[in-house]
Write an enzyme that holds these catalytic residues in place. Structure first.
Site, PDB file in Angstrom:
ATOM      1  N   ARG A   1       2.158 -14.311   4.446  1.00 38.85           N
ATOM      2  CA  ARG A   1       3.188 -15.008   5.587  1.00 38.85           C
ATOM      3  C   ARG A   1       2.023 -15.450   6.583  1.00 38.85           C
ATOM      4  O   ARG A   1       2.277 -16.441   7.243  1.00 38.85           O
ATOM      5  CB  ARG A   1       3.869 -14.288   6.489  1.00 38.85           C
ATOM      6  CG  ARG A   1       5.355 -13.847   5.209  1.00 38.85           C
ATOM      7  CD  ARG A   1       6.623 -13.359   5.894  1.00 38.85           C
ATOM      8  NE  ARG A   1       6.063 -11.987   6.756  1.00 38.85           N
ATOM      9  CZ  ARG A   1       6.281 -10.792   6.035  1.00 38.85           C
ATOM     10  NH1 ARG A   1       6.708 -10.750   4.794  1.00 38.85           N
ATOM     11  NH2 ARG A   1       6.180  -9.522   6.716  1.00 38.85           N
TER      12      ARG A   1
ATOM     13  N   CYS B   1      11.871   7.846  -0.091  1.00 36.98           N
ATOM     14  CA  CYS B   1      12.698   8.704   0.545  1.00 36.98           C
ATOM     15  C   CYS B   1      14.097   8.949  -0.198  1.00 36.98           C
ATOM     16  O   CYS B   1      14.713   9.860   0.010  1.00 36.98           O
ATOM     17  CB  CYS B   1      12.993   8.289   2.035  1.00 36.98           C
ATOM     18  SG  CYS B   1      11.334   8.479   2.964  1.00 36.98           S
TER      19      CYS B   1
ATOM     20  N   ASP C   1      -0.299   6.893   4.191  1.00 35.67           N
ATOM     21  CA  ASP C   1      -0.585   8.462   4.190  1.00 35.67           C
ATOM     22  C   ASP C   1      -1.924   8.844   4.014  1.00 35.67           C
ATOM     23  O   ASP C   1      -1.979  10.080   4.695  1.00 35.67           O
ATOM     24  CB  ASP C   1       0.493   9.013   3.022  1.00 35.67           C
ATOM     25  CG  ASP C   1       1.949   8.722   3.117  1.00 35.67           C
ATOM     26  OD1 ASP C   1       2.193   8.357   4.135  1.00 35.67           O
ATOM     27  OD2 ASP C   1       2.526   9.282   2.110  1.00 35.67           O
TER      28      ASP C   1
END
Length: 822
Positions: free
Chosen positions: A21, A42, A283
């Site tokens: 973008r 999740c 992470d």
């Protein structure tokens, strides 16, 4: 500009999409060793639990979408095996073909994620042992559950994912045992907040072991045996390892990049590694905690997405956009409750030796007068001088998410407890209260900072010095009947001003109520009447009780067995016959001995192995059915309470008569039916009872009709009764001190003379004898049918009395060699 991105999902995929973008002309190649570029990490447990029914709903974006919409070269099942930082190249292996190749770059973004911890425990690679980190793991687990229909699972580790898996396997009718090395579940929480989670797990019949760890896994018949350090052995059909994750930093380390003390890839505020042409997100990175200025990791999707956006901006604009870190705000659904945390916990503040104060408050999700208001507990940590917020934790049912978000936003901008008092929220009775729980948390903390009250915590009350501290309970009489802190002085709040002389002025007074508010009010009264050492128990008795009661929940599945009818029975499988027919009996509305009589009559018609499911509304049936089953050699398989209706499943045993004989062969007890409420006869009953206890006998006293008056509280609580119940109550003695002699009572003078004579002869009072019998282990049983007829309520009876019926007494009587009627 040519940009290579290692790893998809939240960090890598977001970086790629944002970069496109910002720069239409950049060459962007994304390497993903797995089969999916972007999926809802999740949501994986909820797909296994079939809350998310469609697998495709897990996928946020597909490779086709990235290629067509964003013109990004997505290479699935291509693993980057090495990074040559000096030559700005990566070495890649195509996992389908096995071929290897190199790709050059101008800028490199590393998003390798984290990997599940798989400790070197013997047997850890058995096929029934799973980890959950990606879609492939999810497919393996769900296929196993769908095809193998496991009945028991062991989950090792009680973090957020472990508890979510516990709930979702439970939803699939798998009995779950959790093993956690720490003394609590969900270690980001402080102990007393986790205690509330422990108690909720117990209501869901989840077995869990705390402060224990797995020593070994071994193959067992059709499953795996889990041996714990404590020596306990658990048999399961499957095991989920949820011990935790660690950053996948090997690729970065091999490339010569700096690795932080947490094991994560070290980055600056612009997400650059020690090599200015290599960035890292997700992470695997280590960054500075914005509250305590210490390095930290965060295995959360929200921060990874934000990092990806910032990283892409810096790739285009240069190092202008800063990542300010994360508070680690997290939330999880644990069966019916919601658990959330943000910022730094009290345990971390203590570890880092950062001065702090803590306040615990209890509130409702919305206005209490509007239906379905649910409780929540809030804990906040703050600077004792200026009130700066360090962190918060919430456990509740409804509205936890918006409260933790409000507090997290306040902490993120350096806010204080004073800001919490000013938070403006949308208020209407179905959604909140005029004073929102977040406001209340701020008010309580502000009172501490301003010196309006000092506080103590449940640990300090448990460790108090009885010689220096007086504990004052300001709750009502009805509340303390349900439990209180040992050695506490009871003065209801509304009587406090009139009873100040009962309290010492030279000792510290620890005040408490149910939740903390009345304790605060009492502390203000005492302080303004000259008491110098007054503190309030933060969180009140509710927090104290949760934190001091038994936390773990072991061995509840010790006797679980799956019958041929697919019902899980709580009985030793060795005693269980093959399941036969199931007969349903409705004994609702019948009083004792009606339900037991109906159960016995129908049981005579059945064959061994057949099962009766019986419903009853008589409260005494709870104990009666247990006693009846044990006494008759039948098996109580299950007993539940659904809004006041007791539902029992009882299976007929093949050796019912042997059951009677086994009981009779071990007789050693005294059973008394106490029918009279004469003072002298009551004395005789408890003299015999205490004597038998001293002789080592089991003692059971069954109080029926007038005998109920002996075991009434002298000052019983106010209870609602019908007209006949009130009439009986007015005519009968109020308790043991109001009993009359059977002879020579002389309008009560005989009773007083007898008591004086007993005192002169050093004979214990009747009340002391009753208490001694209870403390000595005597079973005091009140007849439910007599209570109903005479209008006696359970709340009127002394503590320690069971409610039962004929079967309860007959069970005890069958085990006794002496039976008497008084």
């Amino acid at each position: 500009m040519k940009v290579l991105i290692i790893g998809g999902v939240a960090g890598g995929a977001t970086t790629a999409a944002r970069l496109r973008r910002r720069d239409e002309n950049a060459t962007i190649i994304l390497f993903e060793r797995g089969e999916h570029i972007s999926y809802a990490n999740c949501g994986l447990p909820y797909y296994i639990g079939e809350i998310i029914s469609e697998r495709d709903n897990l996928f946020v974006a597909t490779p086709e979408l990235f290629r067509k919409r964003f013109k990004i070269d997505v290479r699935l099942k291509n693993k980057v095996v090495a990074v040559d930082a000096a030559n700005k190249e990566v070495h890649v292996k195509n996992l389908d073909t096995g071929t290897e190749y190199t790709e050059s770059y101008d800028k490199l973004v590393m998003s390798p994620g984290a990997e599940p911890v798989k400790p070197p425990i013997p047997g850890v690679n058995l096929p029934e042992i799973f980890t959950l980190r990606n879609v492939r793991d999810t497919d393996r687990i769900k296929t196993f559950v769908d095809e193998k229909d496991p009945k028991r699972a062991v989950i090792v580790g009680a973090g957020f994912i472990g508890l979510e898996m516990a709930e979702n396997l439970h939803r699939r009718d798998v009995f779950v045992t959790i093993v956690e090395m720490a003394e609590q579940v969900m270690t980001p929480l402080d102990y007393e907040m986790a205690a509330g989670v422990h108690q909720h797990l117990k209501t869901k019949h989840v077995e869990f072991y705390l402060s224990d760890a797995v020593k070994a896994f071994t193959s067992a018949d059709e499953g795996v045996r889990v041996t714990l350090n404590s020596g306990k052995e658990l048999d399961a059909d499957m095991v989920i390892l949820s011990i935790g994750v660690r950053p996948e930093s090997k690729l970065a380390r091999d490339a010569g990049l700096d690795i932080g003390e947490t094991g994560g890839i070290k980055v600056d505020s612009h997400l650059r590694t020690s090599n200015p042409d290599i960035f890292a997100v997700g992470d695997a990175i280590e960054f500075v905690n914005p509250i305590i200025d210490r390095p930290m990791l965060a295995y959360l999707a929200g921060p990874a997405n934000k990092q990806g956006r910032i990283c892409a901006n810096n790739l285009v604009d240069g190092p202008k956009h800063e990542y300010t870190g994360t508070l680690g705000t997290a939330i999880a659904k644990v069966f019916d409750i919601t658990v959330a945390a943000t910022g730094v916990s009290e345990k971390t503040l203590k570890k880092e030796k950062i001065p702090h104060k803590v306040s615990i408050t209890h509130a409702f999700s919305h206005a209490g007068y509007y239906p379905d208001a649910k409780p929540m507990t809030l804990k906040i940590q703050f600077d004792p001088e200026n009130g700066k917020l360090y962190g918060a934790q919430i456990v509740g049912y409804i509205g936890v998410d918006k409260r933790i978000d409000l507090i997290a936003a306040t902490i993120k901008r350096g806010g204080t407890v004073h800001d919490l008092t000013e938070i403006e929220h949308a208020y209407a009775p179905p959604f909140s209260s005029a004073k929102d729980p977040v406001n209340i948390a701020g008010f309580a903390a502000e009172n501490v900072i301003q010196g309006m009250v000092d506080i103590v915590h449940w640990q300090q009350v448990s460790e108090r010095d009885p010689e220096k501290d007086v504990v004052l309970d300001v709750r009502t009489q009805a509340e303390i009947e349900l439990g209180m802190i040992d050695d506490a002085v009871h003065i209801p709040l509304d009587e406090l001003r009139q009873r100040l002389d009962e309290l010492p002025r030279d000792e510290r007074i620890i005040v408490y109520c149910a939740a903390g508010l009345r304790g605060y009010l009492a502390a203000r009264i005492l302080m303004q009447h000259g008491f110098k050492q007054v503190v309030n128990l933060t969180g009140g008795y509710k927090t104290f009780e949760h934190a001091t009661m038994k936390q773990s929940n072991e061995d509840i599945f010790e006797k679980m067995h799956l019958g041929q009818d697919d019902i899980v029975y709580s009985v030793d499988p060795a005693r269980l016959q093959s399941a036969g027919q199931l007969v349903k009996v409705d004994a609702s509305g019948l009083q004792c001995p009606g339900p037991i009589k109906r159960l016995g009559d129908r049981m005579k018609e059945l064959k061994p192995g057949d099962t009766i499911e019986i419903k009853a509304t008589d409260p005494g049936f709870r104990n009666d059915v247990k006693s009846w089953a044990g006494m008759t050699g039948n098996h109580l398989l299950e007993l539940s309470d659904k809004k006041g209706t007791l539902i029992a499943r009882v299976q007929k045993g093949s050796t019912s008569e042997q059951g009677f004989q086994a009981v009779r062969a071990n007789k050693n007890g005294l059973s008394l039916v106490v029918f009279s409420d004469d003072f002298d006869k009551a004395l005789a009953a408890f003299v015999l009872a205490n004597g038998a206890l001293s002789a080592g006998k089991a003692v059971n006293l069954f109080f029926t009709f007038w005998g109920l008056n002996i075991i009434k509280k002298q000052k019983g609580p106010r209870v609602r009764k019908d007209l006949m119940g009130r009439m009986f109550g007015a005519m009968m003695p109020k308790g043991s001190k109001d009993l009359s002699l059977s002879k020579m009572n002389m309008a009560g003078m005989g009773n007083r003379m007898m008591r004086d004579r007993m005192k002169a002869q050093n004979v214990d009072s009747l009340e002391d004898m009753i208490q001694s019998a209870i403390e000595g282990g005597a079973n005091l049983i009140a007849c439910q049918m007599s209570m109903d007829v005479m209008g006696v309520k359970a709340e009127e009876l002394v503590d320690g009395v069971e409610i039962g019926g004929v079967a309860s007494f007959m069970d005890h009587a069958s085990r006794s060699d002496v039976n008497m009627f008084i």
